[in-house]
Motif scaffolding. Structure first.
Motif, PDB file in Angstrom:
ATOM      1  N   ARG A   1       0.840  -1.193   0.000  1.00 49.96           N
ATOM      2  CA  ARG A   1       0.000   0.000   0.000  1.00 49.96           C
ATOM      3  C   ARG A   1       0.880   1.249   0.000  1.00 49.96           C
ATOM      4  O   ARG A   1       1.668   1.438   0.914  1.00 49.96           O
ATOM      5  CB  ARG A   1      -0.927  -0.004   1.216  1.00 49.96           C
ATOM      6  CG  ARG A   1      -1.917  -1.175   1.246  1.00 49.96           C
ATOM      7  CD  ARG A   1      -2.613  -1.281   2.596  1.00 49.96           C
ATOM      8  NE  ARG A   1      -1.678  -1.652   3.663  1.00 49.96           N
ATOM      9  CZ  ARG A   1      -2.023  -1.757   4.942  1.00 49.96           C
ATOM     10  NH1 ARG A   1      -3.273  -1.488   5.314  1.00 49.96           N
ATOM     11  NH2 ARG A   1      -1.129  -2.106   5.834  1.00 49.96           N
ATOM     12  N   ASP A   2       0.741   2.075  -1.006  1.00 53.90           N
ATOM     13  CA  ASP A   2       1.546   3.293  -1.140  1.00 53.90           C
ATOM     14  C   ASP A   2       0.997   4.354  -0.184  1.00 53.90           C
ATOM     15  O   ASP A   2      -0.032   4.976  -0.456  1.00 53.90           O
ATOM     16  CB  ASP A   2       1.491   3.784  -2.588  1.00 53.90           C
ATOM     17  CG  ASP A   2       2.475   4.922  -2.856  1.00 53.90           C
ATOM     18  OD1 ASP A   2       2.849   5.635  -1.900  1.00 53.90           O
ATOM     19  OD2 ASP A   2       2.870   5.094  -4.019  1.00 53.90           O
ATOM     20  N   PHE A   3       1.699   4.566   0.933  1.00 53.19           N
ATOM     21  CA  PHE A   3       1.169   5.425   1.993  1.00 53.19           C
ATOM     22  C   PHE A   3       0.918   6.846   1.512  1.00 53.19           C
ATOM     23  O   PHE A   3      -0.163   7.405   1.724  1.00 53.19           O
ATOM     24  CB  PHE A   3       2.119   5.445   3.185  1.00 53.19           C
ATOM     25  CG  PHE A   3       1.625   6.291   4.324  1.00 53.19           C
ATOM     26  CD1 PHE A   3       0.747   5.778   5.258  1.00 53.19           C
ATOM     27  CD2 PHE A   3       2.024   7.617   4.453  1.00 53.19           C
ATOM     28  CE1 PHE A   3       0.264   6.559   6.309  1.00 53.19           C
ATOM     29  CE2 PHE A   3       1.559   8.408   5.483  1.00 53.19           C
ATOM     30  CZ  PHE A   3       0.678   7.875   6.416  1.00 53.19           C
TER      31      PHE A   3
ATOM     32  N   ARG B   1      -6.984   9.936   2.756  1.00 55.05           N
ATOM     33  CA  ARG B   1      -6.922  10.080   4.215  1.00 55.05           C
ATOM     34  C   ARG B   1      -7.465   8.855   4.940  1.00 55.05           C
ATOM     35  O   ARG B   1      -6.934   8.451   5.967  1.00 55.05           O
ATOM     36  CB  ARG B   1      -7.683  11.336   4.645  1.00 55.05           C
ATOM     37  CG  ARG B   1      -6.975  12.639   4.290  1.00 55.05           C
ATOM     38  CD  ARG B   1      -7.678  13.819   4.936  1.00 55.05           C
ATOM     39  NE  ARG B   1      -6.983  15.068   4.664  1.00 55.05           N
ATOM     40  CZ  ARG B   1      -7.343  16.248   5.145  1.00 55.05           C
ATOM     41  NH1 ARG B   1      -8.422  16.331   5.942  1.00 55.05           N
ATOM     42  NH2 ARG B   1      -6.675  17.337   4.858  1.00 55.05           N
ATOM     43  N   LYS B   2      -8.534   8.280   4.409  1.00 59.09           N
ATOM     44  CA  LYS B   2      -9.129   7.105   5.040  1.00 59.09           C
ATOM     45  C   LYS B   2      -8.150   5.937   5.033  1.00 59.09           C
ATOM     46  O   LYS B   2      -7.976   5.242   6.047  1.00 59.09           O
ATOM     47  CB  LYS B   2     -10.414   6.709   4.317  1.00 59.09           C
ATOM     48  CG  LYS B   2     -11.120   5.515   4.940  1.00 59.09           C
ATOM     49  CD  LYS B   2     -12.421   5.190   4.206  1.00 59.09           C
ATOM     50  CE  LYS B   2     -13.112   3.980   4.818  1.00 59.09           C
ATOM     51  NZ  LYS B   2     -14.382   3.663   4.082  1.00 59.09           N
ATOM     52  N   GLU B   3      -7.480   5.725   3.903  1.00 57.37           N
ATOM     53  CA  GLU B   3      -6.519   4.627   3.796  1.00 57.37           C
ATOM     54  C   GLU B   3      -5.304   4.882   4.680  1.00 57.37           C
ATOM     55  O   GLU B   3      -4.774   3.961   5.306  1.00 57.37           O
ATOM     56  CB  GLU B   3      -6.097   4.459   2.333  1.00 57.37           C
ATOM     57  CG  GLU B   3      -7.225   3.939   1.437  1.00 57.37           C
ATOM     58  CD  GLU B   3      -6.914   4.086  -0.039  1.00 57.37           C
ATOM     59  OE1 GLU B   3      -6.062   4.944  -0.386  1.00 57.37           O
ATOM     60  OE2 GLU B   3      -7.515   3.362  -0.851  1.00 57.37           O
ATOM     61  N   GLN B   4      -4.845   6.135   4.727  1.00 52.53           N
ATOM     62  CA  GLN B   4      -3.719   6.474   5.604  1.00 52.53           C
ATOM     63  C   GLN B   4      -4.080   6.251   7.070  1.00 52.53           C
ATOM     64  O   GLN B   4      -3.242   5.777   7.850  1.00 52.53           O
ATOM     65  CB  GLN B   4      -3.289   7.926   5.381  1.00 52.53           C
ATOM     66  CG  GLN B   4      -2.571   8.160   4.062  1.00 52.53           C
ATOM     67  CD  GLN B   4      -2.058   9.575   3.930  1.00 52.53           C
ATOM     68  OE1 GLN B   4      -2.389  10.459   4.731  1.00 52.53           O
ATOM     69  NE2 GLN B   4      -1.243   9.821   2.917  1.00 52.53           N
ATOM     70  N   LYS B   5      -5.310   6.558   7.439  1.00 54.92           N
ATOM     71  CA  LYS B   5      -5.748   6.356   8.825  1.00 54.92           C
ATOM     72  C   LYS B   5      -5.712   4.874   9.184  1.00 54.92           C
ATOM     73  O   LYS B   5      -5.313   4.505  10.297  1.00 54.92           O
ATOM     74  CB  LYS B   5      -7.156   6.920   9.018  1.00 54.92           C
ATOM     75  CG  LYS B   5      -7.644   6.854  10.454  1.00 54.92           C
ATOM     76  CD  LYS B   5      -9.019   7.493  10.606  1.00 54.92           C
ATOM     77  CE  LYS B   5      -9.493   7.422  12.054  1.00 54.92           C
ATOM     78  NZ  LYS B   5     -10.831   8.059  12.216  1.00 54.92           N
TER      79      LYS B   5
END
Length: 250
Positions: free
Chosen positions: A63-65, A70-74
């Motif tokens: 997963r490319d941070f 924002r949801k995926e980073q959270k």
């Protein structure tokens, strides 16, 4: 697994990280070493998302941070545990409440579930009897163990440690090293440790990246580091009394 690819970072026209790539494997204690001012902490902060790289990518299990929303980073952040250099405990909270803090912020557990999880983590680091003490009432080594318990309370997949042995006596530092290594293996974590402590390197360095002036100069492990060729690394190693002793024993 965490992969970093071609990371670059510049502050006020000065290049701090230059084209850094590495793979930190799951279930291993991965170490970033080098003298002060070489970019270790900047790299760590870039990996965990506190800094945005000028170029390059950070992948958490593919997963490319920095390209995630924002949801995926959270979600990724919820999978990260941090052990800070100074432990960073809340002075006004008990040991148990310090460990509970991430659960209060990030989880939907019931209070009884939180209690069970906190007790499990404190027991794992040998501090179940200190649950009701304040940070000021326990030793520096115990505070580091509280920090480890807090770092794993969310069932983290990734553990980051910034100079975990800073300010500790050699015996306590060894105990912290062994605890980090055991937890990494037991929970199959991807652990990344920033350190200049050669005791730690020689004890638990399963993957080691050496940085010099913002560059990755060498990578290997504790079994190959003493025979490493780069002059910058050899100068760093053999200015250290411990490494001179290890070399003399070979």
């Amino acid at each position: 697994m965490i992969e970093i690819k071609n990371i670059q970072k510049t502050f006020q026209g000065k290049t701090v990280l230059s084209d850094i790539s590495a793979t930190f494997e799951q279930g291993k204690t991965n170490m970033i070493i080098g003298a002060s001012g070489t970019g270790k902490s900047v790299l760590l902060k870039t990996i965990v998302g506190l800094f945005e790289p000028d170029a390059g990518s950070v992948f958490y299990d593919g997963r490319d941070f920095h390209q995630s929303n924002r949801k995926e980073q959270k979600i990724i952040r919820s999978e990260i545990g941090m052990l800070f250099q100074g432990s960073a405990l809340f002075d006004s909270l008990t040991v148990a409440d310090n460990v509970r803090f991430p659960l209060n912020v990030h989880s939907k557990m019931s209070e009884s579930e939180k209690d069970d999880r906190v007790n499990t983590c404190l027991k794992r680091v040998g501090l179940e009897q200190a649950a009701n003490k304040m940070p000021s009432e326990i030793s520096g080594g115990m505070q580091k163990r509280v920090g480890i318990a807090r770092a794993i309370v969310m069932k983290s997949q990734y553990l980051f440690c910034d100079e975990p042995n800073s300010g500790l006596d050699p015996q306590t530092a060894w105990m912290i090293d062994q605890l980090i290594h055991e937890i990494t293996d037991e929970f199959n974590l991807t652990t990344v440790i920033v350190s200049h402590d050669m005791n730690s390197v020689m004890e638990i360095g399963e993957y080691i990246m050496f940085m010099y002036q913002g560059l990755k100069i060498w990578e290997g492990n504790k079994d190959t580091i003493l025979d490493a060729e780069p002059k910058e690394l050899r100068d760093f190693l053999f200015s250290n009394k411990l490494v001179r002793t290890f070399k003399g024993m070979q």
